[in-house]
Design an enzyme around this catalytic site. Structure first.
Site, PDB file in Angstrom:
ATOM      1  N   ALA B  37      24.232  49.320  76.649  1.00 53.15           N
ATOM      2  CA  ALA B  37      24.676  50.274  77.664  1.00 53.15           C
ATOM      3  C   ALA B  37      24.127  49.881  79.019  1.00 53.15           C
ATOM      4  O   ALA B  37      22.933  49.648  79.149  1.00 53.15           O
ATOM      5  CB  ALA B  37      24.206  51.685  77.316  1.00 53.15           C
ATOM      6  N   THR B  38      24.966  49.750  80.011  1.00 52.98           N
ATOM      7  CA  THR B  38      24.589  49.459  81.391  1.00 52.98           C
ATOM      8  C   THR B  38      25.563  50.213  82.279  1.00 52.98           C
ATOM      9  O   THR B  38      26.650  50.528  81.815  1.00 52.98           O
ATOM     10  CB  THR B  38      24.743  47.960  81.696  1.00 52.98           C
ATOM     11  OG1 THR B  38      26.064  47.591  81.386  1.00 52.98           O
ATOM     12  CG2 THR B  38      23.754  47.129  80.936  1.00 52.98           C
ATOM     13  N   THR B  39      25.359  50.502  83.491  1.00 54.61           N
ATOM     14  CA  THR B  39      24.278  50.231  84.417  1.00 54.61           C
ATOM     15  C   THR B  39      23.732  51.560  84.918  1.00 54.61           C
ATOM     16  O   THR B  39      24.542  52.484  85.107  1.00 54.61           O
ATOM     17  CB  THR B  39      24.840  49.422  85.616  1.00 54.61           C
ATOM     18  OG1 THR B  39      25.273  48.152  85.121  1.00 54.61           O
ATOM     19  CG2 THR B  39      23.854  49.239  86.728  1.00 54.61           C
ATOM     20  N   LYS B  70      24.618  58.171  79.784  1.00 57.41           N
ATOM     21  CA  LYS B  70      23.383  57.381  79.887  1.00 57.41           C
ATOM     22  C   LYS B  70      22.290  58.101  80.664  1.00 57.41           C
ATOM     23  O   LYS B  70      21.174  57.615  80.729  1.00 57.41           O
ATOM     24  CB  LYS B  70      23.687  56.045  80.576  1.00 57.41           C
ATOM     25  CG  LYS B  70      24.730  55.214  79.855  1.00 57.41           C
ATOM     26  CD  LYS B  70      25.028  53.946  80.617  1.00 57.41           C
ATOM     27  CE  LYS B  70      26.237  53.247  80.013  1.00 57.41           C
ATOM     28  NZ  LYS B  70      26.614  52.048  80.757  1.00 57.41           N
TER      29      LYS B  70
END
Lengths: 249, 264
Positions: B37-39, B70
């Site tokens: 998982a980004t950003t 996130k």
């Protein structure tokens, strides 16, 4: 001595008398299910009586502060382990008290060479509606009674507790606001502390109100609401209550 | 009655008593295709801290989902931004959520910010065996309010994968798109008008969305922001009074009223 049945029964009876004697003079505590949530209230003098347990759970009690603390910590540990290993929705009083605390308190009471729990408790579980609220009254010998919604009192004298509960259940019907219900609980607290009988010789409301206000010297009112409508995961809110009124802390 | 916990109010020691293992401690045979998982990033603006994250999770060259969250609320005044493997990061978030609440309820006082920051560092250290194998690596950001200060204010912390913690002065970023985002921050902190720390809520929201749009153009693992397809970011604002989420409609409004929209 305890291997003889009669001696054991006698020892248990003595133990029951001992615990009741120790609990005499304890300050009553209350839990009331209402549309806004569940109100818990107690009047303490130096030690706390009302506690948050988990997102939708709280307790109040009377007795020895160390024993109240022991029960509180045990309940918090069990609730958080349950919520972490399963989910917060799986924390229930039915399991917490029925399968956990009750058996441990009973064991402590009946094992003659261990210290009994010097305390009496009410546990509250908030539901979606008052009909889905659960109140559990746990006694020092491990016995417990579960009820859906309504009113629950923890008092040192069983008979006075039953009479006060019956009276309070009727009186509370005409009151809707948090302030009015808290005031009624404090009136009941004062009547129980003064050893008054409930109907028909209950004093007038104005006398009861001035009675609880006059008896607050050196004591602290502890109140909390498990709020039904809230954006917060944790529904427990401490209420600030004194003879001047009620506020949310 | 149950035994008292080894460290009063410490949920991890309570878990240990129940022999609940948090993270795998032993080497694994072969490396699975991990979801990443980004950003994510966080920066100070005039009202507090804005923490932002795109919503894409990838596994190798595959897009697993464009709906992942996130930026996670740990408690009423703590935010966690996760970059890395969601399986480990979500578990860390759950441990932190339970630990903070357990401490507050059992000890009848909230955990200090310093202890909250270290609690995350401790989890990262506990995850060291998986990190060293390249499996389950997490590089999070944390923001929390320090109530021991005279005027309580939010602070930003970033970590390395081994658990070292650093306080960010203006901003912090993590994940595969963080390099381009840090460059833009460095530019705006020196030459921006206004600078990020001076932006109001609308300007900060717009700035965060444009940062993610830029990062997504340079990094395929970063999900973009596209109002025409109803694709937005997760934006949360932390102030001394709590956490607020910037809704999709507010994000759309911020972009719709962008005076420099044509400038990209």
């Amino acid at each position: 001595m305890t291997d003889e049945p009669y001696r054991w029964l006698e020892a248990i009876a003595n133990r029951r008398d001992y615990v009741r004697e120790q609990l005499k003079g304890g300050s009553p505590a209350f839990a009331v299910s209402m549309p806004a949530g569940i109100l818990l209230l107690g009047v303490g003098s130096g030690s706390s009586k009302v506690f948050e347990l988990h997102d939708r759970h709280a307790m109040a009690g009377l007795g020895h502060p160390a024993d109240i603390e022991r029960i509180r910590q045990t309940a918090i540990d069990a609730a958080h382990i349950e919520a972490f290993t399963r989910a917060a929705q799986d924390v229930s009083l039915r399991r917490l008290v029925g399968f956990g605390l009750s058996a441990q308190v009973k064991q402590n009471f009946e094992q003659l060479f261990t210290a009994p729990v010097l305390g009496e408790f009410v546990f509250a579980e908030l539901g979606d509606t008052p009909a889905h609220d659960h109140l559990v009254r746990l006694r020092f010998d491990g016995s417990f009674v579960t009820q859906s919604g309504g009113v629950c009192i923890v008092a040192p004298e069983t008979e006075a507790e039953s009479a006060a509960q019956e009276w309070l259940r009727r009186e509370i019907e005409s009151r809707t606001s948090l302030e009015a219900i808290a005031d009624l609980l404090l009136q009941t607290w004062w009547c129980l502390k003064e050893g008054m009988s409930f109907p028909p010789t209950t004093p007038a409301e104005s006398e009861r109100q001035s009675g609880w206000k006059a008896n607050l010297a050196g004591k602290t009112i502890e109140a909390a609401l498990l709020r039904r409508q809230s954006s917060s995961v944790s529904r427990y809110e401490t209420l600030v209550l004194n003879s001047e009124g009620l506020g949310i802390h | 009655m149950t035994q008292t916990t080894a460290i009063a109010g410490d949920f991890l020691s309570l878990l240990a008593q129940h022999e609940t293992r948090l993270f795998a401690q032993h080497p694994i045979g072969s490396m699975p295709n991990q979801t990443q998982a980004t950003t994510v990033f966080a920066f100070h603006f005039a009202e507090g801290v804005l923490m932002a994250g795109d919503r894409r999770a990838t596994a190798g060259n595959l897009i697993v989902t464009d709906k992942i969250e996130k930026i996670l609320e740990i408690d009423a005044t703590s935010l966690l931004a996760i970059a890395g493997v969601p399986a480990t990061a979500f578990e860390m978030a759950r441990v932190l959520q339970t630990s903070f609440e357990y401490y507050r309820r059992s000890q009848l006082q909230p955990l200090s910010l310093a202890a909250r920051v270290r609690a995350l560092a401790r989890l990262l250290r506990d995850n060291l065996p998986m990190t060293m194998q390249g499996v389950g690596i997490v590089v999070p950001l944390f923001a929390g309010v320090d109530f021991s200060e005279k005027s309580p204010a939010p602070h930003i912390y970033f970590y390395d994968p081994l658990g070292a913690q650093f306080q960010a002065v203006g901003h912090a970023a993590s994940g595969s798109g963080s390099a381009s985002i840090r460059s833009i921050f460095a530019f705006h902190e020196r030459h921006g008008t206004p600078r990020p720390s001076e932006m109001n809520r609308l300007e900060a929201t717009r700035f965060a969305l444009r940062l993610l749009m830029t990062a997504s153009e340079l990094d395929s693992a970063t999900g973009g922001v596209d109002p025409s397809s109803n694709q937005f970011a997760t934006l949360k604002i932390l102030t001394s009074s709590g956490i607020q989420t910037v809704s999709d409609s507010d994000q759309a409004a911020a972009l719709a009223t962008d005076p420099n929209a044509n400038a990209g």
